[in-house]
Design an enzyme around this catalytic site. Structure first.
Site, PDB file in Angstrom:
ATOM      1  N   PHE A   1     -37.415 114.583   8.581  1.00 22.20           N
ATOM      2  CA  PHE A   1     -37.859 113.803   7.427  1.00 22.20           C
ATOM      3  C   PHE A   1     -37.328 112.374   7.448  1.00 22.20           C
ATOM      4  O   PHE A   1     -38.079 111.403   7.330  1.00 22.20           O
ATOM      5  CB  PHE A   1     -37.411 114.515   6.146  1.00 22.20           C
ATOM      6  CG  PHE A   1     -37.617 113.715   4.886  1.00 22.20           C
ATOM      7  CD1 PHE A   1     -38.819 113.771   4.197  1.00 22.20           C
ATOM      8  CD2 PHE A   1     -36.599 112.911   4.380  1.00 22.20           C
ATOM      9  CE1 PHE A   1     -39.013 113.044   3.033  1.00 22.20           C
ATOM     10  CE2 PHE A   1     -36.785 112.176   3.217  1.00 22.20           C
ATOM     11  CZ  PHE A   1     -37.996 112.246   2.544  1.00 22.20           C
ATOM     12  N   ASP A   2     -36.009 112.211   7.563  1.00 26.21           N
ATOM     13  CA  ASP A   2     -35.453 110.869   7.460  1.00 26.21           C
ATOM     14  C   ASP A   2     -35.738 110.034   8.701  1.00 26.21           C
ATOM     15  O   ASP A   2     -35.868 108.812   8.615  1.00 26.21           O
ATOM     16  CB  ASP A   2     -33.947 110.897   7.158  1.00 26.21           C
ATOM     17  CG  ASP A   2     -33.203 111.948   7.938  1.00 26.21           C
ATOM     18  OD1 ASP A   2     -33.843 112.798   8.573  1.00 26.21           O
ATOM     19  OD2 ASP A   2     -31.955 111.929   7.915  1.00 26.21           O
TER      20      ASP A   2
END
Length: 412
Positions: free
Chosen positions: A189-190
């Site tokens: 995600f990041d």
């Protein structure tokens, strides 16, 4: 760092899944540190991803006992889900997240959020790979982390050094604009968020951190690595197709470069390409010697050539041909892959010929043959990169000149 509008300045999200052993001590320590050292208003949110142990009970009790601590429960697993849910509901000016084990020294927290509260930067990340970072972890994790970030920088052409450190912050207005375009809800995600941010011209601030590896980490390294590689391919494909509106985000939030990049002369390109080629050849030889034992000649050749080709193409794009920015990035990378396959065919054929002539060729003979073939392949790569991959068309060159000339001045 206190915001002038008087609202909530910082919300720190701590994603958790079955963390009953460390949750109480970690949140208590974090709250104590913020109380003593953080001059701006803050809140801690414990984001529970479907824990099945005593984590919900402990988190609920902490939210009742400690001021400025909140508990949120999700019935699905995934760090991305936790951050998306908590950040989306936040009213803070700056949003951050920390790993629950607090592997990163909390002294890095004020410098992490300061450039965001001041408006200087858009995203801030801790890096364990900076020269002044102090990191304590095993050689296996160190190698995997550095290899992943090297591959990420060379294939995706990003500048941030550490995508995986669980110590990041983002301005709320930037998060609101970027989150709808982030598809992954797990460990990638990041990383995906950072790739889109950099492609959109946002400013990513890095700070070196002191970091101690958690010996009880339950991350499945093999599965995470596979998911990360698959995520990189997906994001690259989305950027090529234009499904991520980086230009629109750039127009709204991006920070434009001050000086347009120049393109070196032909002589300069030859010299620079030669320097890159020499480094790549030595890197190939070293990698082949390391990989030849466990993998065999052909597999070692492919892996060594692939790794050096990734770095070679990225270095030549920026250093040799003076190209930067996202324009045509993935088209050029795809073309570079074709050049790589041609080079691999040349070096593989050289091994086949060597083994046909001498079936008992020694590793040193294989290395000598492959080195000679790799030199030839490097020369071929320069020609193809110059006349095909990184070729500047006449119309593009004229447009660049017009863009740099004062208004009303014609091009003769």
């Amino acid at each position: 760092m206190t915001p002038s509008y008087g609202g909530l300045a910082l919300e720190i999200v701590v994603p958790v899944f079955n963390e009953e052993a460390v949750l109480k001590n970690s949140i208590s320590r974090l709250a104590e540190y913020l109380t003593l050292e953080m001059p701006s208003t803050w809140k801690i949110t414990i984001a529970d991803n479907a824990s099945t142990d005593r984590t919900p009970e402990i988190a609920a009790r902490l939210s009742e006992q400690l001021p400025n601590v909140e508990y949120r429960r999700l019935e699905v697993k995934g760090r991305g889900y936790a951050l998306r849910d908590a950040w989306g509901a936040s009213e803070a000016k700056v949003l951050a997240y920390l790993d629950v084990d607090l592997s990163t020294d909390l002294a890095a927290l004020p410098p992490l959020v300061a450039p965001l509260l001041s408006g200087h930067s858009d995203i801030s990340i801790g890096t364990r790979l900076g020269q002044s970072s102090r990191v304590s972890r095993g050689p296996k994790r160190e190698f995997i982390s550095r290899s992943y970030n090297f591959l990420l920088r060379r294939t995706m052409q990003v500048r941030f050094s550490d995508a995986q450190c669980g110590f990041k912050a983002i301005r709320a207005d930037v998060a609101k604009r970027l989150l709808p375009h982030v598809e992954d809800n797990g460990w990638f995600f990041d990383t995906e968020l950072l790739i889109i941010a950099e492609r959109s011209g946002l400013r990513i601030h890095e700070i070196p951190v002191d970091w101690i590896d958690d010996p009880d980490s339950r991350v499945n390294i093999k599965q995470t690595a596979y998911d990360d590689l698959r995520g990189m391919v997906r994001v690259a494909s989305s950027l090529v197709r234009g499904s991520i509106p980086v230009q629109a985000i750039y127009a709204e939030l991006g920070r434009r470069p001050i000086v347009p990049p120049g393109r070196p002369s032909f002589f300069g390109q030859v010299i620079r390409f030669g320097l890159v080629g020499v480094v790549s050849t030595f890197a190939f030889a070293l990698l082949y010697l390391v990989l030849q034992g466990p993998f065999g000649a052909q597999q070692a050749n492919f892996l060594a050539l692939l790794m050096t080709a990734v770095g070679n193409t990225a270095a030549n794009r920026r250093f040799t041909f003076g190209i930067s920015g996202p324009a045509k990035l993935f088209t050029q990378q795809f073309q570079g892959l074709i050049v790589f396959l041609l080079a691999w065919g040349i070096t593989s054929s050289s091994l086949l010929i060597l083994h046909a002539v001498n079936g008992d060729a020694s590793p040193s003979s294989e290395l000598l043959t492959l080195t000679a073939a790799n030199i030839f392949a490097t020369l071929m790569r320069f020609v193809l990169l110059r006349i095909w991959v990184f070729r500047v068309r006449l119309s593009e060159g004229r447009s660049a000149v017009l863009a740099l000339r004062p208004a009303g001045q014609s091009v003769r």
